[in-house]
Design a protein around this motif. Structure first.
Motif, PDB file in Angstrom:
ATOM      1  N   GLY A   1       0.816  -1.206   0.000  1.00 42.69           N
ATOM      2  CA  GLY A   1       0.000   0.000   0.000  1.00 42.69           C
ATOM      3  C   GLY A   1       0.852   1.261   0.000  1.00 42.69           C
ATOM      4  N   TYR A   2       1.941   1.214   0.759  1.00 42.02           N
ATOM      5  CA  TYR A   2       2.860   2.355   0.826  1.00 42.02           C
ATOM      6  C   TYR A   2       3.389   2.709  -0.558  1.00 42.02           C
ATOM      7  CZ  TYR A   2       7.183   4.879   2.085  1.00 42.02           C
ATOM      8  OH  TYR A   2       8.211   5.781   2.172  1.00 42.02           O
TER       9      TYR A   2
ATOM     10  N   ALA B   1       0.852   6.770  -6.727  1.00 45.27           N
ATOM     11  CA  ALA B   1      -0.314   7.645  -6.941  1.00 45.27           C
ATOM     12  C   ALA B   1       0.078   9.095  -6.742  1.00 45.27           C
ATOM     13  CB  ALA B   1      -1.434   7.253  -5.991  1.00 45.27           C
TER      14      ALA B   1
ATOM     15  N   GLN C   1       2.128   1.813  -3.443  1.00 42.15           N
ATOM     16  CA  GLN C   1       1.008   2.218  -4.294  1.00 42.15           C
ATOM     17  C   GLN C   1       0.714   3.698  -4.108  1.00 42.15           C
ATOM     18  OE1 GLN C   1      -2.275  -0.341  -3.288  1.00 42.15           O
ATOM     19  NE2 GLN C   1      -2.183  -1.412  -5.237  1.00 42.15           N
ATOM     20  N   ARG C   2       0.716   4.134  -2.849  1.00 40.17           N
ATOM     21  CA  ARG C   2       0.412   5.546  -2.581  1.00 40.17           C
ATOM     22  C   ARG C   2       1.501   6.455  -3.119  1.00 40.17           C
ATOM     23  NH1 ARG C   2      -2.039   3.108   1.776  1.00 40.17           N
ATOM     24  NH2 ARG C   2      -0.228   3.193   3.151  1.00 40.17           N
TER      25      ARG C   2
END
Lengths: 136, 363
Positions: free
Chosen positions: B343-344, B350, B346-347
């Motif tokens: 998630g880290y 983004a 991915q962010r």
């Protein structure tokens, strides 16, 4: 510092028998150098990976004995001997030329890769403590 | 009626009147063109010198022959000479034309080869440059650029698979899942990271600067770059809050891991600094007035080999850190940690694309 003389002599026996062409006096020299100190590093003065491994031990509060093979009279033979020893063990060095090679308590730990792996998985510190290089 | 081979009978358009002599020379021309200058009896009429005596000058009324060569030869020797001279001239001209044509062919062939080479080069450069933001002088060998292109494509697939795995982990952790299934997912996620390290190692052998600059990553990821990837100590900082609650032994192990990771990282950083210094020294060596800079370049090239081993050591450190984490944690904790890690990143990606979009918007 504890020296396990039986294992050391059996070590040299088996290595000489496996490497028939290998001059045993260089090997004996390597062994005696490795036994001089709790932590012995065979290095090259210009090599940056060797610089990194020296920094690692010093950063942990360990003072290793360093042999700069490019400045050593028998450096070439010792380097060759170490490469063969590394080749015999499972770990392959990622550094060009095979150095640095680290011995702790007279026993070969290996290249930078091996040293780092053993530090991360927590086996390096007990090894250093056993060799008397680290105190709590 | 025509006794000649009609395929090669070319009506002479230059002459309004019927002129047998010129027709013959035109035929000769044609045959030379078609046969490369070789005399082929099949295509031309061989003027025979002997004619029956029955043919007289005024005896052509009855059966008119179009080619009265025999009559001409015997009675008009200068016409024969003229004809032969014209033939020779025609043959010479034909040979010259052929020579010019062949030369033109050769030139065109060379030009074609040259164009093909240029096209190949341009195609490769276009491929390699497509993912870059900054302009870099492109002078790569074929192996290097095609290997890097392959790496970029593989990395694209890797990110897709990574996103899929993160999605799966999230879904699974929100619901009920058996330990066996969770362990499988965790093992797959770990293997996926290790696969990336292998890909990077191969690419580093081709172009170590490419890996060192993190060219395949997004801009925000590059901001945090440490020797071609993430910092292991940072990784641990990001993941730590997700492991609560931990038993005492785990707390101790994590503490030891953080310390050893930091020490290893610092050692490798020191080695890298030394490499930068010695490389700069090699490049800076040499005095004014020296003709050739080749010795400095070749010395520097040797040092660059060490850079590859540093990239490998950094990835090795990342690998070992992930491995040790896996050992310390329970399956569920590891799953949560991997989800947090994925998630880290991915962010971060983004963030990069948001930033790029924002830059393009008119103010």
């Amino acid at each position: 510092m504890q020296y396990q003389t039986e294992t050391r002599s059996s070590f040299s026996y088996s290595k000489v028998n496996n490497m028939g062409l290998f001059p045993s006096d260089t090997l004996a020299r390597v062994e005696s150098m490795a036994a001089e100190n709790a932590v012995v590093i065979f290095s090259v003065s210009t090599c940056c990976m060797c610089h990194a491994v020296k920094g690692l031990f010093r950063g942990m509060g360990v003072s290793p004995a360093v042999h700069e093979l490019d400045l050593h009279p028998y450096g070439v033979e010792i380097n060759r001997a170490l490469l063969r020893l590394l080749g015999c063990s499972s770990g392959a060095s990622t550094s060009p030329g095979g150095l640095p090679v680290v011995f702790i308590g007279g026993k070969m730990v290996g290249s930078m890769e091996r040293v780092m792996a053993s530090h991360i998985n927590g086996s390096l510190v007990p090894l250093l403590k056993d060799a008397g290089a680290l105190w709590l | 009626m025509n006794t000649t081979t009609s395929s090669h009978f070319v009506p002479s358009t230059r002459f309004e009147i019927y002129d047998p002599l010129n027709q013959i020379s035109t035929m000769w021309e044609e045959s030379f063109k078609n046969n490369g200058g070789f005399y082929t009896p099949n295509s031309i009429i061989i003027p025979t010198n002997e004619k029956p005596d029955s043919l007289s000058e005024d005896g052509t009324e009855g059966t008119p022959h179009k080619f009265d060569q025999e009559a001409s030869t015997s009675r008009h020797p200068d016409k024969t000479q003229r004809r032969l001279a014209q033939n020779r001239e025609a043959a010479r001209k034909s040979r010259l034309r052929k020579k010019a044509y062949v030369q033109q062919l050769e030139t065109s062939r060379l030009k074609l080869i040259h164009l093909e080479q240029e096209l190949d080069r341009a195609r490769q450069q276009g491929f390699y440059a497509s993912n870059r933001v900054d302009t870099i002088p492109l002078s790569f060998s074929d192996n290097m650029s095609s290997g890097i292109v392959a790496f970029e494509m593989e990395y694209g697939h890797w990110v897709k698979e990574q996103n899929r795995q993160i999605c799966e982990l999230r879904t699974v952790l929100n619901g009920q899942v058996s330990d066996v299934e969770l362990r499988l997912l965790v093992d797959n996620a770990m293997k996926h990271y290790f696969q990336l390290f292998r890909m990077k190692s191969a690419a580093a052998k081709l172009d170590v600067f490419y890996i060192m600059s993190g060219m395949w990553k997004t801009s925000a990821e590059r901001f945090f770059l440490w020797i071609g990837g993430f910092r292991p100590s940072e990784l641990l900082k990001v993941l730590l809050p997700h492991f609560d609650p931990m038993v005492d032994q785990q707390v101790l192990d994590v503490c030891n891991l953080r310390q050893s990771c930091q020490q290893a990282e610092d050692a490798v950083s020191q080695g890298m600094e030394k490499l930068q210094h010695t490389l700069a020294e090699s490049v800076a060596a040499g005095e004014l007035g020296e003709g050739s800079y080749i010795p400095q370049i070749s010395c520097a090239m040797e040092r660059l080999e060490a850079l590859v081993s540093f990239v490998n050591q950094a990835d090795h450190l990342r690998h070992e850190t992930l491995q040790q984490m896996h050992r310390i944690l329970t399956t569920r904790q590891a799953a949560k940690g991997l989800l947090a890690l994925g998630g880290y990143f991915q962010r971060l990606r983004a963030l990069s694309s948001s930033w790029e979009t924002r830059q393009r918007e008119p103010t």
